[in-house]
Write an enzyme that holds these catalytic residues in place. Structure first.
Site, PDB file in Angstrom:
ATOM      1  N   HIS A 172       2.750   2.978   2.539  1.00  0.00           N
ATOM      2  CA  HIS A 172       2.649   3.835   1.355  1.00  0.00           C
ATOM      3  C   HIS A 172       3.994   4.486   1.059  1.00  0.00           C
ATOM      4  CE1 HIS A 172      -1.635   3.367   2.176  1.00  0.00           C
ATOM      5  NE2 HIS A 172      -1.895   3.845   0.986  1.00  0.00           N
ATOM      6  N   GLU A 185      -4.866  -6.414  -7.528  1.00  0.00           N
ATOM      7  CA  GLU A 185      -3.555  -6.267  -8.165  1.00  0.00           C
ATOM      8  C   GLU A 185      -3.140  -7.520  -8.922  1.00  0.00           C
ATOM      9  OE1 GLU A 185      -4.288  -5.064  -5.222  1.00  0.00           O
ATOM     10  OE2 GLU A 185      -3.911  -2.932  -5.479  1.00  0.00           O
TER      11      GLU A 185
END
Ligand SMILES: Cc1ncc(C[n+]2csc(CCOP(=O)(O)OP(=O)(O)O)c2C)c(N)n1
Ligand SMILES: Cc1ncc(C[n+]2csc(CCOP(=O)(O)OP(=O)(O)O)c2C)c(N)n1
Ligand SMILES: [Mg+2]
Ligand SMILES: [Mg+2]
Lengths: 388, 342, 342, 388
Positions: free
Chosen positions: C143, C76
């Site tokens: 999540h 990321e």
């Protein structure tokens, strides 16, 4: 060293499992480290100079000399300003390692990009940033390229291929990878050079950025500066590798070890790597062995340094001394020519410094502008509801 | 390691108590905890031989050795992660960020691992994460951060920031003894500020996490603040006193969880409030405090809740810019004056 | 790449306009922008051959090739950094986080590089950072993130989050055309929600960044919210209508910078306000809004400002726990009823 | 392979500059990759089994077999529960790669630690976590080890040396480094195993964690699972290396390549590496070559997989089949003994599954407890001011 770009993917020797899928190119288990320009032992009595093998013309050699001197003298001028308390923040020296920045950057073409570390002032100057900009930045002046908003070499000039770093080490590696992704879509055949320290290589950002560049076969040259310290931390506490060049293996790219205090060698290695990268070979790691003779910044007492170490490097392995000896020995120039260059550089520095000193500080309200395109932020200390 | 060859240097054990600046107070606190509890150890960049960029950990390596004073690579993620792992093993790490700005590189592990471990499976992480924060010292956009707002929305992290030497020592000790992760922010401008030098008790003490302090009592108006801005608030209060305005100043000391009782009691008394902090206004901790007040002290408020903070920009480097960026004493005085007259 | 061997699969170009769910709307938006402007490209994990974990970028690689639809390693930081670099070169990257939870690993580069570049030396970063956010779908602590509060205190980042298909398309286009970095959050619960399916215009349009929308007019009380909670607010409003309570609902759409004008106008009209969001209450965006109101609408408020939000814990996985964690329609109804009676 | 721990730092061969300072140990430019147990080509007609060279006793071999079967059957049961919509989240299979988790974990001692990936259920079971805990977790039940707060193997048991992962890939590597730092101060002579995927190695956290462990010479074994995919992404888009083992060079540590579908080889390699690490050798990287036969999770259509690939692996290289053949060929057991193990495992699973199914879901209010030690958070949806 296996350095020819291999665009076709290689046959696997690894059994049926592996055959089931394409494999990335690259030989197995071979460290592709070139040591042609690595540091060598000074032979008895004969002091170190620079490598013989070069394609550089006398004019270019003298230009290199000019940049070496320019770097050192700009920094000395900065120390001066610092002592006069005209510099607002700290001063970070590259004393003793100027050849790495100058030699590597000199191998680039105008469209190529660099992102230096604080100790790569030489590279910034080679890319055409003027000393006046540096002085103005250090003194936090309005006329500086960031208008006093950021310090030292924390700015950029896209036209000159210069992207200043931020403080956070490692972060510029993925940014340069992005520069090259952009360039690829624009069909620009450029390379980018990112400088990183023995310390900065321990960051996650370094890993992510270089790995991504390697996978994408982007022409990123990473110059890893082995200058023995990260602030006070010796390289042996940053990595269990002996040479930073070994890290290239983990990214499937070739690497070089170069004597970072030999400006000619730095040029040659980078030229070679840049050619390779530009031809489509992908990323290359270049480790420059050098030594940080000053503390991390001017305030650092260097208590962690072995007693006679700095003196040894100063006496036997100063990059400017070495190159001067080389130029004289090789008859590239006589001493008076070198002196002339130094006078010219000194004059230029004084002029630029005077210019920067004559700049005002920015006006306070300027702080409110330009967070976003054309934005002005309201003063947080003047609540509208009380102003009515 | 270069221990063998380094120049002769050994820092003496600090006094127990006695006159101390803030940096000395923190060092005393860590030192005493390391003596008291063999599970306490220090980890970070340049914290060993060099004693830390601001010398907070100076001398510890000579006393406790390099197994308990660990110089790390430049790897904030690894520092946070390793602190968490060691804490799981029952150790009490005190991890340093060289500047709090670099906490951003440890943000992932802090918010995902350290903060959530106990909730997910009952495993507490008794670790302290500390470092120099704050602006006003001409350090530019990357060495001036006030990071508290990054972490306020992540349940599981406590946050403290002292403004006196006494509190600095008491809070670092409390943080080390706390069973959960504590972020401990140290304003670098206060480290060696002579004004903060004070006599510390020789006895062991802590300052409880979660307790704010009324550092100046007043009737007319409350300034809620913390860190270096406490001094700004006190200076403003003194000036306002000359005008006959009686200002109460609250030093939050703990930013998460907030000491609601102290905050509400003060505002219910004065009915006028300024929230003052150094980070940019938008998205800062001031919003949380204003929300608390506008819900739970609504009936007591006689005037709008005022937030004074830095402007919504990165921290600029040049003195005039940074001075404009930061709320100054005069800004507080002027706002307080108008608020009192509202 | 496995393109040569992969199973035959090619997704068709989406319609321009027509009936669309939110995920289709976003895809339309990106697709049209890539057609319109060759500098627009997509970068992220599994965005190419697989079309993204939620299929937002499905089909793009077949149309635009792998130079403009870049499958990255699991990095990321590199995704954010590379997007920044490409943006400096004049490109317009649309970077995906597979789940917005993983933005924490890009936090450093987002807050330090992307956000500060223009301010520091005038170099804009016209990049979009997008990904699925939000809880309520039994995805557990890693999540389910709502990440907006992480970024509110960093000047230089715009943040949007749509709650309708129309806005999703209009905002992604506006974000791509914006000269500055935009975080674009997509609530995963809304991606394919039949309730949100609507007819989109065939013509090119954008939804301006910085503009909230009154999605339901009312006189008695304002609910300020965004994302999936807009539906909760609307459901609550409908129920309250039966009791004779006329609720106004504001969908913020842009979380930074806030549309103060729309917010203030509504609250000055209704004088009662609930701020509703999905992230934990403490340190959430609700604080910022409450602070705005308690300063600038103070005179108009007839009751405390109420924040309804998730409890201050990580997002738990098990349905009863997550249902308790999240504010439910009934909670909004009950609070609104009491607030109206206050 | 140069694998003896060298505690003394080595003399440099690099010239005066280098001599000025201590250098970390390790040979120069040599990749220390052992391939003794690497995958090999199945010879014509003769199907793959397992390696001959093992010190494992028959009992142990049968225990290994039990764990292999247990892993596969627990997962199959989970798929069942998933189809019955009793699993709340997703199901992630290790089908075809069970030997890696089981074989490596089996080489550890009770005090040793592991941190698995989602596809290392086998290792979790070997460390003594009961299937009932797994079932209860997947079904989000109150009796599960996280009380329904987190999913699948996201929990831990310090007593059993099991530290469950979080979703964020790479993050567990520094955490395990910290486990070992703690253990070192406590004079515990343990090793820790961290599993990581071909994808997860691209994260910055992986780099920072392993690099730190290597510098500190901590006994961290990293098992790098080359299973060809990270979600849909082929390994060739994660790294330009051919073998993940090459990454060890960048950390100055040795590595092994092992056939990840040979459970005996996985055991032997890990045993060897654990001994080395425990003796003070420091970190080791073990690359296990295997193949993910299922999609990333149950919902994945695997559209990105080459047509006959999965079938090939299923038919020719299934780790359970291979080990069964091996046990029979070597006469470790007869088929009926194996069948008996399978029945026992099946019974145990059914029992545990029934137990887990009988657990209630947690009560909603339980969500409020335990963010901090003994803490309860107030319900955010019941504003105190309105409750008066
Ligand atoms: C991510 C990060 N962590 C910490 C720092 C603080 N810091 C600034 S310079 C430095 C040492 C850098 O050493 P090295 O990378 O070797 O570069 P050198 O100074 O030797 O050129 C450190 C730790 C930083 N800038 N960035
Ligand atoms: C930091 C981070 N980014 C993205 C993800 C989303 N994600 C979950 S699993 C996965 C693929 C993992 O591949 P690999 O590491 O090879 O492990 P495998 O699934 O093959 O066992 C991705 C991208 C994640 N979990 N963490
Ligand atoms: Mg260095
Ligand atoms: Mg994988």
């Amino acid at each position: 060293m296996a350095e020819q770009p291999t665009k076709t993917s290689r046959k696997s020797e690894q059994g049926a499992h592996a055959k089931r899928r394409d494999r990335p190119p690259g030989p197995r288990f071979e460290m592709r480290i070139s040591t042609k320009y690595a540091p060598h032992e000074p032979s008895e009595g004969k002091p170190l100079t620079c490598t013989d093998e070069t394609s550089l013309k006398p004019d270019q050699l003298l230009e290199l000399y000019r940049y070496l001197k320019l770097t050192r003298l700009v920094e000395e001028r900065l120390v001066n300003l610092y002592r006069q308390t005209k510099v607002v923040g700290g001063v970070f020296r590259s004393l003793g390692q100027e050849a790495t920045a100058v030699g590597t950057a000199y191998a680039l073409q105008p469209g190529d990009f660099i992102t230096p570390l604080i100790r790569d002032l030489g590279a910034v100057l080679v890319k055409g940033i003027r000393p006046r900009d540096i002085f103005a930045q250090y003194m936090a002046k309005a006329w500086g390229p960031s208008g006093g908003r950021d310090l030292n070499i924390h700015f950029g000039d896209m036209g000159k291929g210069f992207i200043g770093p931020i403080s956070h080490l490692g972060d510029m590696i993925p940014v340069m990878t992005g520069i090259l992704i952009g360039a690829r879509m624009q069909k620009k055949e450029i390379v980018a050079v990112a400088y990183i320290g023995d310390g900065g290589m321990s960051t996650g950002a370094f890993h992510e950025g270089l790995n991504f560049a390697a996978v994408q076969r982007l022409p990123l040259l990473v110059i890893a500066e082995y200058n023995h310290f990260a602030y006070s931390t010796p390289t042996s506490l940053q990595t269990a590798c002996r040479d930073l060049a070994e890290k290239a293996a983990g990214y499937g790219i070739p690497s070089h070890i170069v004597d970072g205090n030999d400006v000619v060698a730095c040029y040659e290695v980078t030229k070679h790597a840049a050619d390779y990268a530009r031809r489509g070979g992908g990323a290359v790691l270049i480790e420059a062995k050098t030594y940080r003779r000053k503390g991390h910044a001017e305030h650092d007492d260097q208590r962690y340094v072995a007693p006679d170490e700095i003196e040894w490097w100063e006496k036997h392995n100063d990059p400017v001394d070495r190159f001067e000896k080389y130029l004289l020995e090789k008859n590239v120039a006589k001493q008076d020519k070198l002196d002339e260059i130094v006078s010219e550089v000194t004059r230029a520095i004084e002029e630029d410094c005077a210019w920067a000193e004559s700049s005002p500080l920015p006006e306070g309200e300027k702080a409110a502008y330009g967070v976003f395109d054309n934005s002005i932020v309201p003063p947080a200390f003047r609540p509208p509801v009380l102003e009515k | 390691m270069s221990t063998a060859v380094k120049k002769e240097h050994r820092s003496a054990r600090p006094e127990r108590g006695g006159p101390a600046t803030m940096v000395e107070a923190i060092r005393q606190g860590i030192w005493e905890e390391m003596e008291r509890d063999p599970t306490v150890f220090v980890i970070g960049e340049d914290v060993g031989a060099f004693g830390g960029a601001f010398k907070v950990t100076d001398g510890l390596i000579d006393e406790f050795g390099k197994e308990r004073v660990i110089d790390t690579p430049i790897s904030e993620g690894a520092i946070v992660g390793a602190a968490c792992g060691a804490a799981l093993m029952g150790m009490r790490p005190v991890a340093e960020f060289q500047f709090i700005d670099f906490i951003s590189a440890g943000f992932d592990l802090l918010t995902n691992y350290a903060a959530k471990c106990r909730y997910r499976w009952g495993a507490g992480i008794p670790a302290v994460f500390r470092g120099p924060c704050g602006s006003g010292v001409r350090s530019g956009p990357f060495h001036s951060l006030n990071a508290e707002a990054f972490f306020l929305n992540t349940a599981g992290l406590k946050i403290v920031e002292p403004s006196t030497a006494y509190d600095a020592k008491g809070l670092i000790k409390a943080a080390i003894r706390d069973p959960d992760p504590v972020l401990y922010f140290e304003h670098k401008k206060l480290y060696r500020l002579p004004r903060l030098r004070e006599d510390l008790p020789a006895d062991d003490y802590i300052v409880e996490i979660g307790k704010a302090k009324v550092v100046r009592e007043g009737r007319d108006l409350t300034i809620i603040t913390f860190g270096a801005m406490v001094l700004t608030a006190l200076d403003a209060a003194e000036e306002l006193e000359k005008e006959g305005l009686d200002v109460e100043v609250i030093d939050l000391r703990t930013l998460a969880p907030l000491d609601k009782a102290t905050i509400l009691a003060s505002v219910k008394k004065t009915s006028r409030v300024i929230i003052l902090h150094e980070a940019s206004r938008t998205g800062g901790i001031g919003g949380e405090i204003a929300a608390l007040l506008s819900e739970e002290a609504f009936e007591w408020l006689d005037a709008p809740i005022i937030r004074l903070a830095s402007i919504d920009t990165p921290v600029p480097y040049s003195p005039p810019l940074e001075d404009y960026y930061l709320p100054q004493t005069k800004d507080v005085v002027s706002a307080a004056r108008k608020l009192a007259a509202y």
